[in-house]
Motif scaffolding. Structure first.
Motif, PDB file in Angstrom:
ATOM      1  N   THR A 134     -11.306 -11.408  26.483  1.00 37.79           N
ATOM      2  CA  THR A 134     -11.671 -12.425  25.630  1.00 37.79           C
ATOM      3  C   THR A 134     -12.408 -11.652  24.232  1.00 37.79           C
ATOM      4  O   THR A 134     -12.184 -12.310  23.289  1.00 37.79           O
ATOM      5  CB  THR A 134     -12.848 -13.322  26.213  1.00 37.79           C
ATOM      6  N   VAL A 135     -13.184 -10.709  24.511  1.00 42.42           N
ATOM      7  CA  VAL A 135     -13.970 -10.062  23.207  1.00 42.42           C
ATOM      8  C   VAL A 135     -12.895  -9.426  22.394  1.00 42.42           C
ATOM      9  O   VAL A 135     -13.009  -9.711  21.085  1.00 42.42           O
ATOM     10  CB  VAL A 135     -14.752  -8.882  23.880  1.00 42.42           C
ATOM     11  N   ILE A 136     -11.906  -8.937  22.931  1.00 41.09           N
ATOM     12  CA  ILE A 136     -10.968  -8.303  21.905  1.00 41.09           C
ATOM     13  C   ILE A 136     -10.140  -9.291  21.190  1.00 41.09           C
ATOM     14  O   ILE A 136     -10.150  -9.121  19.838  1.00 41.09           O
ATOM     15  CB  ILE A 136      -9.997  -7.215  22.820  1.00 41.09           C
ATOM     16  N   VAL A 137      -9.782 -10.436  21.779  1.00 41.22           N
ATOM     17  CA  VAL A 137      -8.879 -11.275  21.123  1.00 41.22           C
ATOM     18  C   VAL A 137      -9.892 -12.140  20.092  1.00 41.22           C
ATOM     19  O   VAL A 137      -9.566 -12.312  18.739  1.00 41.22           O
ATOM     20  CB  VAL A 137      -8.157 -12.292  22.312  1.00 41.22           C
ATOM     21  N   CYS A 138     -11.089 -12.277  20.452  1.00 36.69           N
ATOM     22  CA  CYS A 138     -11.788 -13.178  19.626  1.00 36.69           C
ATOM     23  C   CYS A 138     -12.366 -12.171  18.428  1.00 36.69           C
ATOM     24  O   CYS A 138     -12.529 -12.729  17.126  1.00 36.69           O
ATOM     25  CB  CYS A 138     -13.144 -13.468  20.365  1.00 36.69           C
ATOM     26  N   ILE A 149     -17.748 -15.451  17.144  1.00 37.61           N
ATOM     27  CA  ILE A 149     -18.652 -14.113  17.760  1.00 37.61           C
ATOM     28  C   ILE A 149     -19.874 -14.557  18.327  1.00 37.61           C
ATOM     29  O   ILE A 149     -20.121 -14.102  19.494  1.00 37.61           O
ATOM     30  CB  ILE A 149     -19.137 -13.256  16.224  1.00 37.61           C
ATOM     31  N   ILE A 150     -20.601 -15.654  17.719  1.00 36.77           N
ATOM     32  CA  ILE A 150     -21.670 -16.211  18.521  1.00 36.77           C
ATOM     33  C   ILE A 150     -21.176 -16.708  19.913  1.00 36.77           C
ATOM     34  O   ILE A 150     -21.942 -16.598  21.019  1.00 36.77           O
ATOM     35  CB  ILE A 150     -22.372 -17.398  17.813  1.00 36.77           C
ATOM     36  N   GLY A 151     -20.125 -17.257  20.096  1.00 35.80           N
ATOM     37  CA  GLY A 151     -19.574 -17.791  21.350  1.00 35.80           C
ATOM     38  C   GLY A 151     -19.323 -16.986  22.407  1.00 35.80           C
ATOM     39  O   GLY A 151     -19.052 -17.076  23.325  1.00 35.80           O
ATOM     40  N   LEU A 152     -19.185 -15.560  21.975  1.00 34.74           N
ATOM     41  CA  LEU A 152     -19.044 -14.382  22.998  1.00 34.74           C
ATOM     42  C   LEU A 152     -20.564 -14.468  23.883  1.00 34.74           C
ATOM     43  O   LEU A 152     -20.401 -13.852  25.068  1.00 34.74           O
ATOM     44  CB  LEU A 152     -18.987 -12.989  22.666  1.00 34.74           C
ATOM     45  N   TRP A 153     -21.600 -14.802  23.218  1.00 35.90           N
ATOM     46  CA  TRP A 153     -22.667 -15.036  24.281  1.00 35.90           C
ATOM     47  C   TRP A 153     -22.947 -16.446  24.772  1.00 35.90           C
ATOM     48  O   TRP A 153     -23.644 -16.548  25.622  1.00 35.90           O
ATOM     49  CB  TRP A 153     -24.090 -14.733  23.370  1.00 35.90           C
ATOM     50  N   TRP A 154     -22.538 -17.421  24.014  1.00 36.90           N
ATOM     51  CA  TRP A 154     -22.726 -18.864  24.227  1.00 36.90           C
ATOM     52  C   TRP A 154     -21.276 -19.484  24.271  1.00 36.90           C
ATOM     53  O   TRP A 154     -20.896 -19.810  23.254  1.00 36.90           O
ATOM     54  CB  TRP A 154     -23.535 -19.677  23.680  1.00 36.90           C
ATOM     55  N   ILE A 173      -8.133 -19.996  25.385  1.00 37.63           N
ATOM     56  CA  ILE A 173      -7.678 -20.193  26.708  1.00 37.63           C
ATOM     57  C   ILE A 173      -8.652 -19.193  27.324  1.00 37.63           C
ATOM     58  O   ILE A 173      -9.146 -19.395  28.421  1.00 37.63           O
ATOM     59  CB  ILE A 173      -6.359 -19.898  26.890  1.00 37.63           C
ATOM     60  N   LEU A 174      -8.702 -17.972  26.857  1.00 38.14           N
ATOM     61  CA  LEU A 174      -9.605 -16.797  27.291  1.00 38.14           C
ATOM     62  C   LEU A 174     -11.161 -17.305  27.326  1.00 38.14           C
ATOM     63  O   LEU A 174     -11.900 -17.096  28.520  1.00 38.14           O
ATOM     64  CB  LEU A 174      -9.288 -15.672  26.499  1.00 38.14           C
ATOM     65  N   ARG A 175     -11.547 -17.952  26.360  1.00 36.53           N
ATOM     66  CA  ARG A 175     -12.947 -18.152  26.187  1.00 36.53           C
ATOM     67  C   ARG A 175     -13.448 -19.174  27.385  1.00 36.53           C
ATOM     68  O   ARG A 175     -14.164 -18.933  28.140  1.00 36.53           O
ATOM     69  CB  ARG A 175     -13.405 -18.660  24.734  1.00 36.53           C
ATOM     70  N   VAL A 176     -12.489 -20.280  27.543  1.00 35.24           N
ATOM     71  CA  VAL A 176     -12.806 -21.157  28.541  1.00 35.24           C
ATOM     72  C   VAL A 176     -12.325 -20.694  30.041  1.00 35.24           C
ATOM     73  O   VAL A 176     -13.544 -20.870  30.922  1.00 35.24           O
ATOM     74  CB  VAL A 176     -11.904 -22.449  28.578  1.00 35.24           C
ATOM     75  N   ALA A 177     -11.568 -19.710  30.128  1.00 36.40           N
ATOM     76  CA  ALA A 177     -11.385 -19.151  31.460  1.00 36.40           C
ATOM     77  C   ALA A 177     -12.638 -18.074  31.996  1.00 36.40           C
ATOM     78  O   ALA A 177     -12.735 -18.035  33.042  1.00 36.40           O
ATOM     79  CB  ALA A 177      -9.972 -18.408  31.391  1.00 36.40           C
TER      80      ALA A 177
END
Length: 117
Positions: free
Chosen positions: A5-9, A59-64, A111-115
């Motif tokens: 998720t981090v890499i793709v985002c 980027i913010i979404g990696l924490w929230w 998909i990765l962020r939700v999963a």
């Protein structure tokens, strides 16, 4: 899964920052592309602002995760719209390939962020 998720985002955010900066600075290549696909050049700044906002949201979404999911969903719709403009112009070109690739990358980010929430 979170590492993916981090890499793709991050990859998507970097691509979106570059695209958004080019649109906000009135890059001639971007202006020519907007004209070619039928998007009003005088509104190109709106696309630039939306693209940069989406990158920040990723980027913010990696924490929230809800922010990340919303940003990824918005990016998916944004780039799907870009593909639509390319198809509507009747003159698909190299930049349509980039739009398709970024649509797929945005969908993967969603998909990765939700999963990995």
């Amino acid at each position: 899964m979170f590492i993916a998720t981090v890499i793709v985002c991050c990859v998507l955010a970097v691509a979106m920052l570059g695209s958004g900066a080019a649109k906000l600075t009135g890059n001639r290549g971007q202006a020519d592309l907007m004209t070619e696909v039928g998007f009003p050049v005088e509104r190109m700044w709106v696309l630039g602002a939306l693209t940069i906002a989406g990158a920040v949201g990723l980027i913010i979404g990696l924490w929230w995760w809800p922010i990340g999911a919303a940003a990824a969903a918005g990016a998916t719709l944004y780039f799907a719209g870009a593909v639509g403009f390319h198809l509507k112009s009747g003159r698909p070109n190299q930049s349509m390939g980039a739009a398709v690739g970024l649509t797929v990358l945005s969908l993967a980010a969603l998909i990765l962020r939700v999963a990995s929430a």
